[in-house]
Design a protein around this motif. Structure first.
Motif, mmCIF file in Angstrom:
data_model
loop_
_atom_site.group_PDB
_atom_site.id
_atom_site.type_symbol
_atom_site.label_atom_id
_atom_site.label_comp_id
_atom_site.label_asym_id
_atom_site.label_seq_id
_atom_site.Cartn_x
_atom_site.Cartn_y
_atom_site.Cartn_z
ATOM 1 N N ILE A 1 0.839 -1.204 0.000
ATOM 2 C CA ILE A 1 0.000 0.000 0.000
ATOM 3 C C ILE A 1 0.868 1.245 0.000
ATOM 4 O O ILE A 1 0.551 2.249 -0.655
ATOM 5 N N GLY A 2 1.996 1.199 0.679
ATOM 6 C CA GLY A 2 2.915 2.332 0.678
ATOM 7 C C GLY A 2 3.471 2.641 -0.700
ATOM 8 O O GLY A 2 3.875 3.775 -0.968
ATOM 9 N N ALA A 3 3.497 1.639 -1.586
ATOM 10 C CA ALA A 3 3.999 1.831 -2.950
ATOM 11 C C ALA A 3 2.903 2.208 -3.933
ATOM 12 O O ALA A 3 3.174 2.474 -5.106
ATOM 13 N N ALA A 4 1.644 2.257 -3.469
ATOM 14 C CA ALA A 4 0.508 2.392 -4.378
ATOM 15 C C ALA A 4 0.276 3.820 -4.843
ATOM 16 O O ALA A 4 0.408 4.773 -4.072
ATOM 17 N N THR A 5 -0.105 3.942 -6.100
ATOM 18 C CA THR A 5 -0.660 5.194 -6.606
ATOM 19 C C THR A 5 -2.054 5.393 -6.019
ATOM 20 O O THR A 5 -2.442 6.514 -5.656
ATOM 21 N N LEU A 6 -2.808 4.298 -5.922
ATOM 22 C CA LEU A 6 -4.159 4.338 -5.381
ATOM 23 C C LEU A 6 -4.453 3.013 -4.707
ATOM 24 O O LEU A 6 -4.159 1.958 -5.255
ATOM 25 N N VAL A 7 -5.042 3.063 -3.509
ATOM 26 C CA VAL A 7 -5.531 1.864 -2.837
ATOM 27 C C VAL A 7 -7.044 1.969 -2.764
ATOM 28 O O VAL A 7 -7.585 3.048 -2.507
ATOM 29 N N THR A 8 -7.761 0.859 -3.031
ATOM 30 C CA THR A 8 -9.217 0.920 -3.221
ATOM 31 C C THR A 8 -9.964 -0.035 -2.287
ATOM 32 O O THR A 8 -10.669 -0.940 -2.756
ATOM 33 N N PRO A 9 -9.885 0.133 -0.981
ATOM 34 C CA PRO A 9 -10.600 -0.777 -0.083
ATOM 35 C C PRO A 9 -12.093 -0.482 -0.033
ATOM 36 O O PRO A 9 -12.521 0.665 -0.204
ATOM 37 N N ASN A 10 -12.894 -1.521 0.214
ATOM 38 C CA ASN A 10 -14.267 -1.265 0.615
ATOM 39 C C ASN A 10 -14.252 -0.942 2.105
ATOM 40 O O ASN A 10 -13.195 -0.940 2.747
ATOM 41 N N ALA A 11 -15.414 -0.663 2.687
ATOM 42 C CA ALA A 11 -15.446 -0.232 4.076
ATOM 43 C C ALA A 11 -14.888 -1.296 5.015
ATOM 44 O O ALA A 11 -14.143 -0.974 5.964
ATOM 45 N N ASP A 12 -15.213 -2.573 4.769
ATOM 46 C CA ASP A 12 -14.724 -3.642 5.633
ATOM 47 C C ASP A 12 -13.202 -3.750 5.577
ATOM 48 O O ASP A 12 -12.534 -3.943 6.600
ATOM 49 N N GLU A 13 -12.650 -3.629 4.370
ATOM 50 C CA GLU A 13 -11.197 -3.700 4.214
ATOM 51 C C GLU A 13 -10.512 -2.482 4.814
ATOM 52 O O GLU A 13 -9.436 -2.597 5.419
ATOM 53 N N ALA A 14 -11.136 -1.318 4.669
ATOM 54 C CA ALA A 14 -10.574 -0.115 5.278
ATOM 55 C C ALA A 14 -10.517 -0.260 6.795
ATOM 56 O O ALA A 14 -9.553 0.178 7.441
ATOM 57 N N GLU A 15 -11.531 -0.877 7.391
ATOM 58 C CA GLU A 15 -11.526 -1.107 8.839
ATOM 59 C C GLU A 15 -10.335 -1.964 9.248
ATOM 60 O O GLU A 15 -9.692 -1.709 10.276
ATOM 61 N N VAL A 16 -10.037 -2.996 8.453
ATOM 62 C CA VAL A 16 -8.888 -3.852 8.744
ATOM 63 C C VAL A 16 -7.592 -3.048 8.648
ATOM 64 O O VAL A 16 -6.707 -3.140 9.505
ATOM 65 N N LEU A 17 -7.503 -2.222 7.616
ATOM 66 C CA LEU A 17 -6.255 -1.509 7.352
ATOM 67 C C LEU A 17 -5.964 -0.405 8.363
ATOM 68 O O LEU A 17 -4.805 -0.147 8.691
ATOM 69 N N VAL A 18 -7.001 0.265 8.851
ATOM 70 C CA VAL A 18 -6.770 1.377 9.792
ATOM 71 C C VAL A 18 -7.186 1.032 11.209
ATOM 72 O O VAL A 18 -7.019 1.853 12.120
ATOM 73 N N ASP A 19 -7.730 -0.178 11.399
ATOM 74 C CA ASP A 19 -8.109 -0.656 12.728
ATOM 75 C C ASP A 19 -9.089 0.297 13.408
ATOM 76 O O ASP A 19 -8.899 0.696 14.568
ATOM 77 N N ALA A 20 -10.114 0.679 12.680
ATOM 78 C CA ALA A 20 -11.147 1.562 13.221
ATOM 79 C C ALA A 20 -12.419 1.371 12.409
ATOM 80 O O ALA A 20 -12.362 1.028 11.218
ATOM 81 N N PRO A 21 -13.586 1.599 12.994
ATOM 82 C CA PRO A 21 -14.846 1.418 12.258
ATOM 83 C C PRO A 21 -14.956 2.382 11.073
ATOM 84 O O PRO A 21 -14.517 3.532 11.151
ATOM 85 N N VAL A 22 -15.529 1.897 9.973
ATOM 86 C CA VAL A 22 -15.839 2.736 8.815
ATOM 87 C C VAL A 22 -17.318 2.524 8.513
ATOM 88 O O VAL A 22 -17.698 1.606 7.802
ATOM 89 N N GLU A 23 -18.146 3.391 9.091
ATOM 90 C CA GLU A 23 -19.588 3.228 9.013
ATOM 91 C C GLU A 23 -20.297 4.403 8.355
ATOM 92 O O GLU A 23 -21.501 4.334 8.103
ATOM 93 N N THR A 24 -19.582 5.484 8.076
ATOM 94 C CA THR A 24 -20.162 6.677 7.466
ATOM 95 C C THR A 24 -19.170 7.241 6.460
ATOM 96 O O THR A 24 -17.970 6.911 6.493
ATOM 97 N N PRO A 25 -19.622 8.127 5.561
ATOM 98 C CA PRO A 25 -18.674 8.786 4.654
ATOM 99 C C PRO A 25 -17.589 9.565 5.400
ATOM 100 O O PRO A 25 -16.450 9.649 4.928
ATOM 101 N N THR A 26 -17.922 10.118 6.559
ATOM 102 C CA THR A 26 -16.903 10.807 7.353
ATOM 103 C C THR A 26 -15.833 9.839 7.837
ATOM 104 O O THR A 26 -14.630 10.140 7.784
ATOM 105 N N ASP A 27 -16.262 8.648 8.287
ATOM 106 C CA ASP A 27 -15.303 7.608 8.660
ATOM 107 C C ASP A 27 -14.441 7.216 7.466
ATOM 108 O O ASP A 27 -13.227 6.987 7.595
#
Length: 284
Positions: free
Chosen positions: A135-161
Motif C-alpha cells: 500500500i505504501g507503494a501504491a498510486t491508489l488503494v481501493t478498499p471497501n469499508a470492511d477492508e478499510a476497517e482492517v487496514l486502519v483498525d477503526a470502524p468505517v460506518e459513514t462517509p466521514t469515517d
C-alpha cells in the motif's frame, strides 16, 4: 486477395490477481474491464478458486516463485502502462508482488482483497500485515469499508469515517485512497470517497489533515448481484491510468461507469449473478 493486417496498439495494463472459475470476479473481471476501457490486459494469476455465483468452495494459491516468473515474463515483453493487484492469497505472494512493483514507473492500483461479502476474513494476520509495504507503494488503494476497517483498525460506518480512513492510508505512503461506499449503510445513494495526498503520498510523515478529499455520489442499485464490482472498478481505474488520464479523472470516469455495470449485470448461474464490466451508458 488476402486482406492486409490492420493491427492496433493499445496501452497495456497488468492485472495481478486470483482466478474466478465462475468468471464473475478476479482476473476474468479484470480483463473484461480493461478491454472495455480501451487497453490490452495482461495477467498474472496468484491463485485459482473453485467458485460460482453461489460462493467459494476452494482456493489454491500459486507458488510465489511462479507468480514472480509470470511477472518477469510480462515486464520483459510489454510496455506496462499500469498495474492492478487483487487477491494475493498469502503473505509470501504479497511480499513477492511488492518486490516486483515497488519503485516501478507504472501507476499501481492496489485492491486489498481481504474481506468476503459475508464479512469473513480471507487472509491470515501475517498476510494482512504484509500489505503495509504494498500500500505504501501504491498510486491508489481501493478498499471497501470492511477492508478499510482492517487496514486502519477503526470502524468505517459513514462517509466521514471513510474520509478519515482514506487520510490515514495516504499518511502511510499511498498517493491516494478510494474508500468504496457500497458497504456503508443502505440508503438510496452510495458515496465513494477519494482522498489524495498533497505531494503524491509520502514516506509516512504526511500530515493526514493536509490531504484533499472528493466524494462521488450515485444512486444505489437495488440488487445483490455485485460480484466482481471491486475487481472491475480497480481494473477500470488502472486501464484509464495506463491511457494517461489524471488520477481524479480516471477515478471519476471509472466510478461513473460502475452504475451501468451493476444495473446491467450478468444474470447467469443460480446465484445473484455478477456485474457486467463491459456495460456502457455513454461517455468514454
Amino acid at each position: 486477395m488476402t486482406p492486409a493486417r490492420d493491427p492496433v496498439s493499445p496501452p497495456v495494463a497488468l492485472a495481478i490477481a486470483g482466478s474466478d472459475a465462475g468468471g464473475g470476479a478476479g482476473i476474468q473481471a479484470d480483463l473484461k474491464a480493461m478491454t472495455a476501457h480501451g487497453v490490452f490486459g495482461a495477467s498474472v494469476v496468484t491463485a485459482t478458486t473453485a467458485q460460482n455465483t453461489r460462493g467459494v468452495r476452494d482456493v489454491h494459491a500459486v507458488p510465489s516463485a511462479h507468480v514472480a516468473s509470470q511477472c518477469d515474463a510480462v515486464f520483459d515483453d510489454f510496455d506496462v502502462g499500469a498495474v492492478k493487484t487483487g487477491m494475493l492469497a498469502t503473505a509470501e505472494t504479497v511480499e513477492t508482488v511488492t518486490g516486483v512493483v515497488e519503485g516501478g514507473e507504472a501507476p499501481l492500483v492496489v485492491d486489498p482483497v481481504m474481506v468476503a461479502a459475508s464479512g469473513d476474513r480471507l487472509l491470515s494476520p501475517d498476510a494482512e500485515a504484509a500489505y503495509e509495504e504494498l500500500i505504501g507503494a501504491a498510486t491508489l488503494v481501493t478498499p471497501n469499508a470492511d477492508e478499510a476497517e482492517v487496514l486502519v483498525d477503526a470502524p468505517v460506518e459513514t462517509p466521514t469515517d471513510a474520509e478519515r480512513a482514506g487520510r490515514e492510508l495516504v499518511a502511510t505512503g499511498a498517493d491516494a485512497a478510494l474508500v468504496k461506499g457500497g458497504h456503508i449503510g443502505d440508503g438510496a445513494r452510495v458515496t465513494d470517497t477519494l482522498v489524495i495526498g498533497p505531494d503524491g503520498g509520502g514516506d509516512g510523515t504526511v500530515d493526514p489533515d493536509s490531504t484533499t478529499a472528493r466524494r462521488f455520489e450515485n444512486p444505489r442499485v437495488a440488487t445483490d448481484a455485485t460480484h466482481g464490482s471491486g475487481c472491475a472498478l480497480s481494473s477500470a481505474i488502472a486501464a484509464r491510468l495506463a491511457r494517461g488520464e489524471p488520477l481524479t479523472t480516471a477515478v471519476a470516469d471509472a466510478v461513473d461507469r460502475m452504475g451501468a455495470a451493476i444495473r446491467r449485470g450478468y444474470d447467469v448461474g443460480t446465484g445473484p449473478g455478477a456485474v457486467n464490466p463491459t456495460a456502457f451508458d455513454g461517455g468514454s
